[in-house]
Scaffold this motif. Sequence first.
Motif, PDB file in Angstrom:
ATOM      1  N   TYR B 114       0.825  -1.219   0.000  1.00 41.61           N
ATOM      2  CA  TYR B 114       0.000   0.000   0.000  1.00 41.61           C
ATOM      3  C   TYR B 114       0.853   1.259   0.000  1.00 41.61           C
ATOM      4  O   TYR B 114       0.348   2.364  -0.009  1.00 41.61           O
ATOM      5  CB  TYR B 114      -0.911   0.008   1.238  1.00 41.61           C
ATOM      6  N   LYS B 115       2.197   1.082   0.073  1.00 36.90           N
ATOM      7  CA  LYS B 115       3.063   2.246   0.259  1.00 36.90           C
ATOM      8  C   LYS B 115       3.152   3.099  -1.001  1.00 36.90           C
ATOM      9  O   LYS B 115       2.796   2.672  -2.088  1.00 36.90           O
ATOM     10  CB  LYS B 115       4.444   1.767   0.684  1.00 36.90           C
ATOM     11  N   LYS B 116       3.654   4.272  -0.838  1.00 35.35           N
ATOM     12  CA  LYS B 116       3.795   5.237  -1.918  1.00 35.35           C
ATOM     13  C   LYS B 116       4.349   4.576  -3.174  1.00 35.35           C
ATOM     14  O   LYS B 116       5.338   3.851  -3.077  1.00 35.35           O
ATOM     15  CB  LYS B 116       4.743   6.348  -1.465  1.00 35.35           C
ATOM     16  N   TRP B 122      -4.928   1.238  -2.340  1.00 32.90           N
ATOM     17  CA  TRP B 122      -5.320   0.648  -1.062  1.00 32.90           C
ATOM     18  C   TRP B 122      -6.662   1.197  -0.572  1.00 32.90           C
ATOM     19  O   TRP B 122      -7.536   0.453  -0.157  1.00 32.90           O
ATOM     20  CB  TRP B 122      -4.225   0.907  -0.013  1.00 32.90           C
ATOM     21  N   MET B 123      -6.816   2.512  -0.668  1.00 36.48           N
ATOM     22  CA  MET B 123      -8.042   3.112  -0.133  1.00 36.48           C
ATOM     23  C   MET B 123      -9.274   2.675  -0.928  1.00 36.48           C
ATOM     24  O   MET B 123     -10.327   2.382  -0.348  1.00 36.48           O
ATOM     25  CB  MET B 123      -7.909   4.631  -0.095  1.00 36.48           C
ATOM     26  N   VAL B 124      -9.129   2.621  -2.258  1.00 40.10           N
ATOM     27  CA  VAL B 124     -10.246   2.104  -3.062  1.00 40.10           C
ATOM     28  C   VAL B 124     -10.533   0.661  -2.657  1.00 40.10           C
ATOM     29  O   VAL B 124     -11.692   0.236  -2.550  1.00 40.10           O
ATOM     30  CB  VAL B 124      -9.916   2.201  -4.571  1.00 40.10           C
ATOM     31  N   GLY B 125      -9.465  -0.084  -2.376  1.00 42.33           N
ATOM     32  CA  GLY B 125      -9.636  -1.474  -1.945  1.00 42.33           C
ATOM     33  C   GLY B 125     -10.415  -1.581  -0.642  1.00 42.33           C
ATOM     34  O   GLY B 125     -11.284  -2.448  -0.501  1.00 42.33           O
ATOM     35  N   LEU B 306     -11.675   3.712   9.727  1.00 46.20           N
ATOM     36  CA  LEU B 306     -10.844   4.892   9.483  1.00 46.20           C
ATOM     37  C   LEU B 306      -9.360   4.514   9.529  1.00 46.20           C
ATOM     38  O   LEU B 306      -8.559   4.903   8.667  1.00 46.20           O
ATOM     39  CB  LEU B 306     -11.161   5.952  10.541  1.00 46.20           C
ATOM     40  N   LEU B 307      -9.010   3.716  10.540  1.00 45.52           N
ATOM     41  CA  LEU B 307      -7.636   3.262  10.698  1.00 45.52           C
ATOM     42  C   LEU B 307      -7.193   2.481   9.467  1.00 45.52           C
ATOM     43  O   LEU B 307      -6.081   2.668   8.948  1.00 45.52           O
ATOM     44  CB  LEU B 307      -7.558   2.372  11.944  1.00 45.52           C
ATOM     45  N   LEU B 308      -8.088   1.622   8.986  1.00 47.67           N
ATOM     46  CA  LEU B 308      -7.781   0.790   7.824  1.00 47.67           C
ATOM     47  C   LEU B 308      -7.506   1.668   6.604  1.00 47.67           C
ATOM     48  O   LEU B 308      -6.548   1.454   5.858  1.00 47.67           O
ATOM     49  CB  LEU B 308      -8.982  -0.129   7.565  1.00 47.67           C
ATOM     50  N   ILE B 309      -8.352   2.697   6.422  1.00 47.67           N
ATOM     51  CA  ILE B 309      -8.183   3.575   5.268  1.00 47.67           C
ATOM     52  C   ILE B 309      -6.863   4.337   5.365  1.00 47.67           C
ATOM     53  O   ILE B 309      -6.186   4.576   4.360  1.00 47.67           O
ATOM     54  CB  ILE B 309      -9.382   4.550   5.160  1.00 47.67           C
ATOM     55  N   PHE B 313      -0.859   6.063   5.319  1.00 44.96           N
ATOM     56  CA  PHE B 313      -0.314   7.321   5.831  1.00 44.96           C
ATOM     57  C   PHE B 313       0.291   7.142   7.217  1.00 44.96           C
ATOM     58  O   PHE B 313       1.072   7.956   7.672  1.00 44.96           O
ATOM     59  CB  PHE B 313      -1.407   8.387   5.854  1.00 44.96           C
ATOM     60  N   ILE B 314      -0.126   6.058   7.884  1.00 42.26           N
ATOM     61  CA  ILE B 314       0.445   5.770   9.199  1.00 42.26           C
ATOM     62  C   ILE B 314       1.811   5.127   9.027  1.00 42.26           C
ATOM     63  O   ILE B 314       2.772   5.485   9.695  1.00 42.26           O
ATOM     64  CB  ILE B 314      -0.505   4.857  10.000  1.00 42.26           C
TER      65      ILE B 314
END
Lengths: 175, 544
Positions: B114-116, B122-125, B306-309, B313-314
């Motif tokens: 999911y990284k840059k 990832w978010m669409v997923g 929210l955490l999953l989305i 960024f975390i």
Amino acid sequence: MPDNPPQMSSPGVQQPTRRNFSVAAIYGIWAAMLAALGLPGAAYLLIPSRIRRKNDWVEAGDITQLVPKVPLEVAFRRNRVDGWRVVSEKSTAWLVRLSSNDVVAYSPQCTHLGCAYHWDQRRTEFICPCHNSVFSIDGSVLEGPAPRPLDRFQTKVEGNKLMLGPIQTSSSRTV
Amino acid sequence: MRKFLGEFNDWVDHRTGLPTALRTFLYEDIPASSGWHQVFGSVAIFLFLVQTFTGALLAFNYAPTPGDAYNSLRYILTEVTAGRLMRGLHHWGASMMIVVVALHMVQVFLYGAYKKPREATWMVGVVLFLLTLAYGLTGYLLPWDNRAYWGTVVTTRIAAQAPFLGAYLTRLLGGDEAIGVVTFARFFGLHVLLLPPATALLIAIHVYLVRKHGVAPVPGDESLPSKKFYPQQVLKDTIAIFVAFSVLFLMAVMVRVPLEQLADPTDINYIPRPEWYFLFLFQALKFFKGPLEVIGSTVLPGLAVLLLILVPFIDRSAMIKVTRRTFAAAAVVLAMVGWGGLTMAAVITTPKEEAQLAIDYSEPTDWMQLSPEELAGAGYFRAENCASCHPLTGGAGVGPDLTRTATHRTAAWMIQHFKSPAGVRPGSSMPPIQLSDSQLNTLAAFLLKLSPENATALISSPDFELQGAIVYQAQGCGDCHKVNRAGQDVGPSLNGLAKRRTRSWVQEHFADPPKLSPGSIMPPYKFPPRDMDNLLAYLFTLPE
């Protein structure tokens, strides 16, 4: 799907036999899966339901009231199996006493495209208003585009009462 | 022929560009490390297509209103060719899709894919994952049996607890006053009109993003030559899809999906449970009492989503080998243990005995219309193993076909014949039936009801029903009570008892009737526990 990779010499491409096997396996597996879904799907849509419920016989009237050679339209209620329901609906039939011991009941729809026909007392013929099909009193086609004689209900007589069963088309009836 | 196909291909390519596009798609470069761990996305898309196909076929024989939904589904199950298979595929396919989508997410998470620059992918997923759950939630109501109804009551009440939005969500779901036609229409509309195109669109965006950024490489890939997507990776995907499909198909054929009784808002004995993948939420809710409940029902799940989305960024560190991502692995293990533990706890705390005595309404239930006497007769028919010589389901047996005897035999003749088969029918090899006169009477009563059309449906009742009817008949309950229009009117009719009383009430009532029904002249009864269970099960499944 394309059969030839763009660059045969690129290092990522395997030997032809392994490649051919892979391609054949892909096609084979997909064909098997499509068949496993498609065939039951076709059966689901096309093979009629197992009929567990039967339509009952309904009483259509007293046959002693019938005058020979004069058709009589009778109305009655019958239960019809409609998918997952049994609906009680109004239905009609044309009763004709053809001879002293031969009473027939015609389905009220023209065998061409299903319009309601009527009896013309002057011409002594059944006439369909849609495309001018004409039937004789015994149901046979005299004129017009109707492809087969009038459909008949299965009938049986109990005492003086005429009982109607399912409609049989002339093709399923022995002619 | 080959030449013609080539020309045709060129012609189409010139007009549409599709063959070239397909070629570009298939001969995409993928990293050297690509392999079996990347098959889950393809399997998920395949399962989505299976759901679309089976869902459309089910809709062709389904009426989406509370009045008709249940009956049309029963029609699909009991009458339509391959109907049970289609429903099985759709039902198990839904569960399998949840599993596969979750596996896909776990794989991407573990590898840090999911990284840059793949944050949007990832978010669409994650949204696709939520949509998958939304199908489960909305589809649950559509059979409109007790399970569906009560499950949805709980769902809409939970939605109502959401801070600020609760009232609006409830109104949106049509659950303002009660679960009824409006809720049903909304759930059905969501399930078949809104969710599928939304899913298809998001899958397209998701796949586009995967292609735009390329399949995520792992450290070390850059020194190795890249591979082509077709045919090796396509074959791996295909094999994985085939395995998933085979499991799904076998489950659809072999694991029966039950249908419970028609949704009944007045049923006070029903224990609602959500589908297995929501059980952990259901269980988690039990830890939050009183005003804190809203935390368990909506705040925590909301934060989790929210955490999953926000995962990309975390964790913004550089890509490292999957074997060194201990923190990610620990997070997955923790989530699995938490989820598994809550689910297990929910399963263990679900009362069992109810489930064992449930009737499967996906079978014909014509036997429910039989009088207690006739049903008890069916019980003796089964207990005496009559079907070993007189099969009722078609096929040849040693003895005559009993579905056709009712028309030309009387009960008196049958009873004589049961006692002395060869005496009444010389040459008969049937052994005499060792039952009392009144038991033989009930057996004859059952046989008189048989016809070729109803035989299969009449003998398909569960054992506890038959045993219950035998107890009912042996105790002479019909001397005072009526069931299915048979019996006397001294006491109340017992049809629809489940609507009026709980099991424990009836059980207590047997021990001391006047205590619970003042003025009752019913004598006390004491049954062995087994008989009591069967009798209660029988009484509580009587139709209204």
